[in-house]
Structures are given as structure tokens and as C-alpha cells.
Design a protein around this motif. Structure first.
Motif, PDB file in Angstrom:
ATOM      1  N   GLY A 169     -15.751   1.436  18.040  1.00  0.00           N
ATOM      2  CA  GLY A 169     -16.855   1.673  17.678  1.00  0.00           C
ATOM      3  C   GLY A 169     -16.910   2.043  16.338  1.00  0.00           C
ATOM      4  O   GLY A 169     -15.624   2.072  15.939  1.00  0.00           O
ATOM      5  N   ALA A 170     -18.620   2.736  15.890  1.00  0.00           N
ATOM      6  CA  ALA A 170     -18.783   2.414  14.084  1.00  0.00           C
ATOM      7  C   ALA A 170     -17.911   3.854  13.920  1.00  0.00           C
ATOM      8  O   ALA A 170     -17.571   4.353  12.471  1.00  0.00           O
ATOM      9  CB  ALA A 170     -20.007   2.732  13.552  1.00  0.00           C
ATOM     10  N   GLY A 171     -17.715   4.831  14.635  1.00  0.00           N
ATOM     11  CA  GLY A 171     -17.090   6.300  14.256  1.00  0.00           C
ATOM     12  C   GLY A 171     -15.721   6.422  13.958  1.00  0.00           C
ATOM     13  O   GLY A 171     -15.250   6.648  12.630  1.00  0.00           O
ATOM     14  N   ALA A 172     -14.596   5.393  14.865  1.00  0.00           N
ATOM     15  CA  ALA A 172     -13.311   5.145  14.883  1.00  0.00           C
ATOM     16  C   ALA A 172     -13.266   4.475  13.354  1.00  0.00           C
ATOM     17  O   ALA A 172     -12.483   4.898  11.876  1.00  0.00           O
ATOM     18  CB  ALA A 172     -12.892   4.235  15.568  1.00  0.00           C
ATOM     19  N   VAL A 173     -14.222   3.783  13.047  1.00  0.00           N
ATOM     20  CA  VAL A 173     -14.285   2.645  11.278  1.00  0.00           C
ATOM     21  C   VAL A 173     -14.447   3.409  10.166  1.00  0.00           C
ATOM     22  O   VAL A 173     -13.800   4.177   9.546  1.00  0.00           O
ATOM     23  CB  VAL A 173     -15.278   1.547  11.176  1.00  0.00           C
ATOM     24  N   ALA A 174     -15.645   4.529  10.343  1.00  0.00           N
ATOM     25  CA  ALA A 174     -15.591   5.893   9.379  1.00  0.00           C
ATOM     26  C   ALA A 174     -14.276   6.598   9.093  1.00  0.00           C
ATOM     27  O   ALA A 174     -14.226   6.356   8.089  1.00  0.00           O
ATOM     28  CB  ALA A 174     -17.672   6.307   9.467  1.00  0.00           C
ATOM     29  N   ARG A 175     -14.157   6.742  10.839  1.00  0.00           N
ATOM     30  CA  ARG A 175     -12.947   7.770  10.628  1.00  0.00           C
ATOM     31  C   ARG A 175     -12.053   7.286   9.783  1.00  0.00           C
ATOM     32  O   ARG A 175     -11.275   8.269   9.066  1.00  0.00           O
ATOM     33  CB  ARG A 175     -12.631   9.059  11.264  1.00  0.00           C
ATOM     34  N   LEU A 188     -11.290   4.778   8.199  1.00  0.00           N
ATOM     35  CA  LEU A 188     -11.571   4.529   6.564  1.00  0.00           C
ATOM     36  C   LEU A 188     -10.488   5.233   5.326  1.00  0.00           C
ATOM     37  O   LEU A 188      -9.601   4.342   4.498  1.00  0.00           O
ATOM     38  CB  LEU A 188     -12.179   3.811   6.400  1.00  0.00           C
ATOM     39  N   TYR A 189     -10.794   6.196   6.017  1.00  0.00           N
ATOM     40  CA  TYR A 189     -10.160   7.056   4.201  1.00  0.00           C
ATOM     41  C   TYR A 189      -9.056   8.155   5.079  1.00  0.00           C
ATOM     42  O   TYR A 189      -9.035   8.852   4.537  1.00  0.00           O
ATOM     43  CB  TYR A 189     -12.170   8.097   4.089  1.00  0.00           C
ATOM     44  N   ASP A 190      -8.393   7.789   6.345  1.00  0.00           N
ATOM     45  CA  ASP A 190      -7.322   8.548   6.720  1.00  0.00           C
ATOM     46  C   ASP A 190      -6.455   7.662   6.080  1.00  0.00           C
ATOM     47  O   ASP A 190      -4.730   8.456   5.697  1.00  0.00           O
ATOM     48  CB  ASP A 190      -7.082   8.814   8.073  1.00  0.00           C
ATOM     49  N   PRO A 250      -8.040   4.844  -0.420  1.00  0.00           N
ATOM     50  CA  PRO A 250      -9.429   4.122   0.676  1.00  0.00           C
ATOM     51  C   PRO A 250     -10.672   3.539   0.542  1.00  0.00           C
ATOM     52  O   PRO A 250     -10.532   3.609  -0.720  1.00  0.00           O
ATOM     53  CB  PRO A 250     -10.337   5.756   0.842  1.00  0.00           C
ATOM     54  N   PRO A 251     -10.791   2.846   1.143  1.00  0.00           N
ATOM     55  CA  PRO A 251     -11.847   1.375   0.327  1.00  0.00           C
ATOM     56  C   PRO A 251     -13.084   1.470   0.114  1.00  0.00           C
ATOM     57  O   PRO A 251     -13.519   3.331   0.561  1.00  0.00           O
ATOM     58  CB  PRO A 251     -11.849   0.184   1.626  1.00  0.00           C
ATOM     59  N   PHE A 252     -13.974   1.468  -0.151  1.00  0.00           N
ATOM     60  CA  PHE A 252     -15.594   2.161  -1.256  1.00  0.00           C
ATOM     61  C   PHE A 252     -16.285   1.547   0.368  1.00  0.00           C
ATOM     62  O   PHE A 252     -17.086   2.571   0.304  1.00  0.00           O
ATOM     63  CB  PHE A 252     -16.038   1.607  -1.905  1.00  0.00           C
ATOM     64  N   ALA A 253     -15.829   0.840   0.499  1.00  0.00           N
ATOM     65  CA  ALA A 253     -16.850   0.655   2.405  1.00  0.00           C
ATOM     66  C   ALA A 253     -16.177  -0.462   3.196  1.00  0.00           C
ATOM     67  O   ALA A 253     -15.104  -1.698   2.868  1.00  0.00           O
ATOM     68  CB  ALA A 253     -18.067  -0.346   1.795  1.00  0.00           C
ATOM     69  N   ARG A 300      -6.469  -3.224   7.465  1.00  0.00           N
ATOM     70  CA  ARG A 300      -4.854  -2.818   7.388  1.00  0.00           C
ATOM     71  C   ARG A 300      -3.854  -3.920   7.873  1.00  0.00           C
ATOM     72  O   ARG A 300      -4.225  -4.486   8.935  1.00  0.00           O
ATOM     73  CB  ARG A 300      -4.978  -1.686   8.454  1.00  0.00           C
ATOM     74  N   ILE A 301      -2.362  -4.118   7.052  1.00  0.00           N
ATOM     75  CA  ILE A 301      -2.090  -4.950   7.355  1.00  0.00           C
ATOM     76  C   ILE A 301      -0.205  -4.551   6.465  1.00  0.00           C
ATOM     77  O   ILE A 301       0.467  -3.435   6.173  1.00  0.00           O
ATOM     78  CB  ILE A 301      -1.759  -5.847   5.903  1.00  0.00           C
ATOM     79  N   ASP A 302       0.762  -4.543   8.103  1.00  0.00           N
ATOM     80  CA  ASP A 302       1.401  -4.007   8.360  1.00  0.00           C
ATOM     81  C   ASP A 302       2.796  -4.138   6.634  1.00  0.00           C
ATOM     82  O   ASP A 302       2.374  -5.024   6.441  1.00  0.00           O
ATOM     83  CB  ASP A 302       2.230  -4.217   9.144  1.00  0.00           C
TER      84      ASP A 302
END
Length: 249
Positions: free
Chosen positions: A36-42, A44-46, A51-54, A59-61
Motif C-alpha cells: 500500500g501507499a503508506g508503506a511507500v511513504a514510510r 522512502l525516508y528511512d 531520501p528521494p524527493f518523490a 532499492r538495490i542490493d
């Protein structure tokens, strides 16, 4: 292993990344579709490394989070077998990918010329004007450029080099999206872009892409992404649809 971060429910800019991963048969997780979208938002910035702008981001190993479509595809292209080993061809391909990003931005702005924070119904008049200019000038200009690029490549139908690259897959998605969003305008230009039509069909026939297109992982075009089907923006006098939502693309 790759983890793709993009909003669920729309192809959007994330689709350019999905096509490359699917073509190569890569092992990846589509986080938005799964969680879901919430997982994407959370998620991205961990990553404190930057962190990306948007979205989209990948994520690449061994590398971490990479953002921006053209950047992601340049980083992954060689590993996915979708980049030339010739340095000059590789640089040209990256330039094509950046030009495609410009094209996508102009397509998006036909329906949101005043910005993504407003509903379409709040900028319909401006959108009609912007779309008319796009159909008359910008659409044929971009298409004729890429038609010329394919025509000068001796290994047609591809844009550059002897094999398909990420730019070919991205152009396929744009052509498919334009046929959805601007069917009348694209029909009027069809005879002028025979090489692009051949490229579209050649990409669709690639084994990884063909399997993806008939799978439930392929999200259909809809009224919430980059490519939206508003008849009045395609030169039709019909009233605007009322099922619009704020831009997420």
C-alpha cells in the motif's frame, strides 16, 4: 534483489522501471502494490544516506535507494541487459531517456497545466488550451524526433545499437499511453511514425514484456496517472469527466 517504491493503483512513472525489471525477469518486490501507499511513504525516508524527493525509487542490493527514472534505468540498465557496452551509445541512450522524461512531463501537464495540487475540474479551461498546443506542436515534434532516431539506426527498430535498451521500453510505454489518452491525435499521426509503430510492437513481443502485459501485475491506464483519457483534450467537444482525482503520477 530490487525493491520498487511507487504509488499503487496507477502505472505512472513507476511503470518505466517495472518494464525494465519484467523484461529482464529480475527478482523484485513492488512495495506499493504489495503493502500500500503508506508503506511507500514510510519506507522512502528511512535511509539516512539521502531520501528521494518523490517516487519512483528503487532499492538495490549493494547500492541503496536510487531515485529518478532516468537515473534508475542508467544504474540498472547494464545488469538487466538493457544497455549498450559501447560508451558513446550508452551516453546517447541516457540522453534519449532524459528527453523521454521531458516528453512525459509535457504529457502530464496537458491535464494539469496549473499544477498537481488542483483537481482537473479546477483547471479544465487551461488544460484544453494546453492540450490543443500540445497536439498541434509538441506531440508531433517529439514523435518526429524519435522517428528520425530509429530511422538512422541500422539496427532498427531499436533507438540505438543492435539490441533493445531501457529507452526502447520507455518509449513503448509512452506510445501506449498516448494511444490511450489521445486516440484521435495519434491516429492522425499514425502514417508519419511507421518506425515507432514497429518499435512498439517489437517491445510488446519480447518474451518478458509479453508475459507481463497479460499478467495482473500490469496496471491499466486510468484517470489517476500520467496518461488520462479526457475526450475534450483530444479535440472532442464532449464535457469533462467527473471522476477525476488529484494528481498522483
Amino acid at each position: 534483489m530490487y525493491e520498487l517504491y511507487y504509488w499503487p493503483g496507477i502505472p505512472g512513472r513507476g511503470e518505466f522501471i517495472r518494464l525494465a525489471l519484467e523484461d529482464a525477469g529480475a527478482d523484485y518486490i513492488d512495495v506499493g502494490q504489495r503493502d500500500g501507499a503508506g508503506a511507500v511513504a514510510r519506507s522512502l525516508y528511512d535511509d539516512t544516506t539521502g531520501p528521494p524527493f518523490a517516487p519512483p525509487a528503487l532499492r538495490i542490493d549493494g547500492i541503496g535507494m536510487v531515485s529518478q527514472v532516468a537515473n534508475i534505468l542508467r544504474v540498472t540498465g547494464h545488469d538487466l541487459g538493457l544497455a549498450s557496452d559501447n560508451a558513446a551509445e550508452d551516453a546517447f541512450c541516457h540522453g534519449l531517456q532524459l528527453t523521454l522524461s521531458d516528453f512525459v512531463a509535457e504529457i502530464h501537464d496537458t491535464h494539469h497545466p496549473l499544477g498537481p495540487d488542483l483537481y482537473y475540474e479546477d483547471q479544465t479551461s487551461e488544460a484544453k488550451h494546453r492540450a490543443a498546443l500540445f497536439r498541434a506542436s509538441r506531440l508531433p515534434k517529439f514523435l518526429s524526433y524519435f522517428e528520425q532516431v530509429t530511422a538512422t539506426n541500422t539496427a532498427a527498430p531499436w533507438l540505438v545499437g543492435a539490441d533493445a535498451t531501457t529507452a526502447d521500453l520507455s518509449l513503448f510505454q509512452i506510445l501506449a499511453g498516448l494511444r490511450y489518452a489521445f486516440p484521435t491525435a495519434m491516429a492522425s499521426l499514425n502514417d508519419a511514425i511507421p518506425n515507432l509503430n514497429t518499435l512498439h510492437d517489437a517491445v510488446a513481443a519480447r518474451p518478458g514484456i509479453a508475459a507481463y502485459l497479460v499478467s495482473d501485475r500490469r496496471q491499466p491506464f486510468n484517470q489517476h496517472g500520467i496518461f488520462r483519457q479526457y475526450p475534450e483534450l483530444d479535440g472532442d467537444s464532449s464535457p469533462a469527466r467527473d471522476d477525476d482525482a488529484c494528481n498522483l503520477a
